[in-house]
Scaffold this active site. Structure first.
Site, short mmCIF file in Angstrom:
data_model
loop_
_atom_site.label_atom_id
_atom_site.label_comp_id
_atom_site.label_asym_id
_atom_site.label_seq_id
_atom_site.Cartn_x
_atom_site.Cartn_y
_atom_site.Cartn_z
N LYS A 32 -4.59 3.88 4.39
CA LYS A 32 -3.08 2.70 4.20
C LYS A 32 -1.74 2.36 5.17
O LYS A 32 -1.68 1.60 5.35
CB LYS A 32 -3.28 2.55 2.74
CG LYS A 32 -4.48 2.36 2.00
CD LYS A 32 -4.63 1.50 0.78
CE LYS A 32 -3.59 2.94 -0.57
NZ LYS A 32 -4.61 3.69 -0.63
N ARG A 107 -2.87 -2.04 -7.88
CA ARG A 107 -3.84 -0.99 -8.13
C ARG A 107 -5.08 -1.75 -9.09
O ARG A 107 -5.49 -0.62 -9.42
CB ARG A 107 -3.25 0.29 -8.38
CG ARG A 107 -3.12 1.63 -6.95
CD ARG A 107 -2.71 2.03 -7.33
NE ARG A 107 -2.92 3.47 -6.85
CZ ARG A 107 -2.12 3.85 -5.61
NH1 ARG A 107 -1.64 3.14 -5.04
NH2 ARG A 107 -2.13 5.16 -5.20
N ARG A 146 -4.29 16.78 3.78
CA ARG A 146 -2.84 16.75 4.36
C ARG A 146 -1.63 17.57 3.97
O ARG A 146 -1.63 17.79 3.07
CB ARG A 146 -3.39 15.29 3.02
CG ARG A 146 -2.14 13.82 3.73
CD ARG A 146 -1.88 12.94 3.53
NE ARG A 146 -2.06 12.40 1.60
CZ ARG A 146 -2.58 11.17 1.38
NH1 ARG A 146 -2.78 10.15 2.12
NH2 ARG A 146 -1.98 11.73 0.03
N ARG A 176 1.54 17.72 -0.51
CA ARG A 176 1.83 16.80 -1.93
C ARG A 176 1.18 17.03 -3.07
O ARG A 176 0.30 17.38 -3.54
CB ARG A 176 1.90 15.04 -1.43
CG ARG A 176 2.43 14.61 -0.68
CD ARG A 176 1.51 13.27 -0.43
NE ARG A 176 1.15 12.24 -1.82
CZ ARG A 176 0.74 11.26 -1.91
NH1 ARG A 176 0.82 10.24 -1.35
NH2 ARG A 176 0.48 10.03 -2.72
N ARG A 187 -7.69 10.35 -9.36
CA ARG A 187 -6.80 9.33 -8.76
C ARG A 187 -8.54 9.14 -7.71
O ARG A 187 -8.04 7.49 -8.01
CB ARG A 187 -6.57 9.33 -7.18
CG ARG A 187 -4.15 10.06 -7.92
CD ARG A 187 -3.64 11.31 -6.63
NE ARG A 187 -3.65 10.04 -5.22
CZ ARG A 187 -3.82 11.06 -4.18
NH1 ARG A 187 -3.67 12.10 -4.03
NH2 ARG A 187 -3.50 10.20 -3.55
P1 AMP Z 1 0.56 6.69 -3.08
O1 AMP Z 1 0.67 6.86 -2.22
O2 AMP Z 1 -0.17 4.86 -2.96
O3 AMP Z 1 -1.98 7.82 -2.87
O4 AMP Z 1 0.59 7.03 -4.46
C1 AMP Z 1 0.91 7.47 -5.59
C2 AMP Z 1 1.48 7.70 -6.80
O5 AMP Z 1 2.42 6.78 -6.83
C3 AMP Z 1 -0.02 7.25 -7.56
O6 AMP Z 1 -0.95 8.02 -7.55
C4 AMP Z 1 0.55 6.98 -8.67
O7 AMP Z 1 1.55 7.98 -9.57
C5 AMP Z 1 2.24 6.16 -8.36
N1 AMP Z 1 1.51 4.79 -7.46
C6 AMP Z 1 1.71 4.09 -6.52
N2 AMP Z 1 1.44 2.96 -6.80
C7 AMP Z 1 1.26 2.44 -7.68
C8 AMP Z 1 0.79 1.51 -8.34
N3 AMP Z 1 0.58 0.36 -7.93
N4 AMP Z 1 0.44 1.16 -9.85
C9 AMP Z 1 0.98 2.51 -10.56
N5 AMP Z 1 0.97 3.82 -9.71
C10 AMP Z 1 1.48 3.49 -8.45
#
Ligand code: AMP
Length: 231
Positions: A32, A107, A146, A176, A187
């Site tokens: 993404k 999400r 990653r 990360r 996740r």
């Molecule tokens: P990502 O980089 O998109 O994998 O997001 C990393 C983390 O940020 C996720 O595992 C959540 O803890 C938080 N996060 C990102 N986007 C959202 C969202 N739309 N709603 C809630 N938590 C989010």
């Protein structure tokens, strides 16, 4: 106060045809961020990644970052009210007036409904929802290997695109916190339970464009361009 991320593009591709208000949906590791930022650059719209904004706030030690960090490290979602307010603020900025690409939001169903409300208030609508698919097995392989450059956001992979050893040794390229086995499993569980139902939600709205996320970055980018009929 919130910290901005460096993955926002507004200048390039002025006048590009194709969708200008987009959501990118898919499991973590499906590409993404990579495909979203390429597509946003091509379309001349800002790529808005909620994960990147949260990480920038954690790194910057802001109040928002302090709230988000625990949830993120566990692989849990940050509470909807916090996330929705942050996105509403970001979409209200001038650079998003002419288009935007949302990566990692919505999400769950409540966030999708909040987004619909926000867009209604702004008098605009989504043009497309790009759905990137990837098997659980591939997701685990991609996420566990990653590595991320903390200065630039550049993503590496220990097998397919190994980072320069000196940057790893200096602690510039790191894993990360949530790319470790337990948060990855959490996740994935949240994706299947809460985010996957949005695939049907956006299909019913006639917005869904599904693209296979398995393959090289260029291969997937070509599929995305063809699926969205970009010129
Ligand atoms: P990502 O980089 O998109 O994998 O997001 C990393 C983390 O940020 C996720 O595992 C959540 O803890 C938080 N996060 C990102 N986007 C959202 C969202 N739309 N709603 C809630 N938590 C989010």
């Amino acid at each position: 106060m919130t910290v901005e991320t460096s993955h926002e593009h507004t200048a390039a591709a002025a006048g590009a045809t194709g969708p200008r208000r987009l959501v990118v949906l898919g499991p973590q590791g499906a590409g993404k961020g990579t495909q979203g930022s390429r597509l946003a650059q091509r379309q001349g719209i800002p790529a808005i990644s909620t994960g990147d904004i949260f990480r920038a706030n954690v790194g910057g030690g802001t109040e928002l970052g302090r709230v988000a960090k625990g949830y993120m490290d566990r692989g849990d979602l940050v509470p909807d009210e916090v996330t929705v307010a942050m996105v509403a603020d970001r979409l209200g900025r001038p650079d998003a007036a002419d288009g935007f690409l949302l990566d990692g939001f919505p999400r769950n169903r409540a966030q999708a409904e909040a987004l619909a409300d926000m867009l209604r208030r702004l008098g605009v609508a989504l043009d497309a929802v790009l759905h990137l698919t990837l098997s659980d097995e591939q997701i685990i392989r991609r996420l566990s290997g990653r590595r991320v450059d903390t200065r630039t956001g550049r993503v590496w992979h220990v097998e397919s695109d190994p980072p320069p050893p000196d940057l790893v040794a200096q602690g510039v390229v790191v894993q990360r916190n949530d790319d470790r086995p337990e948060p990855i499993a959490r996740r994935l569980e949240i994706f299947h339970a809460q985010t996957a139902p949005l695939i049907g939600y956006y299909a019913d709205a006639g917005l869904l464009v599904t693209v296979d996320g398995d393959g090289s970055v260029d291969e997937v980018a070509d599929r995305v361009a063809a699926a969205l009929r970009l010129s």
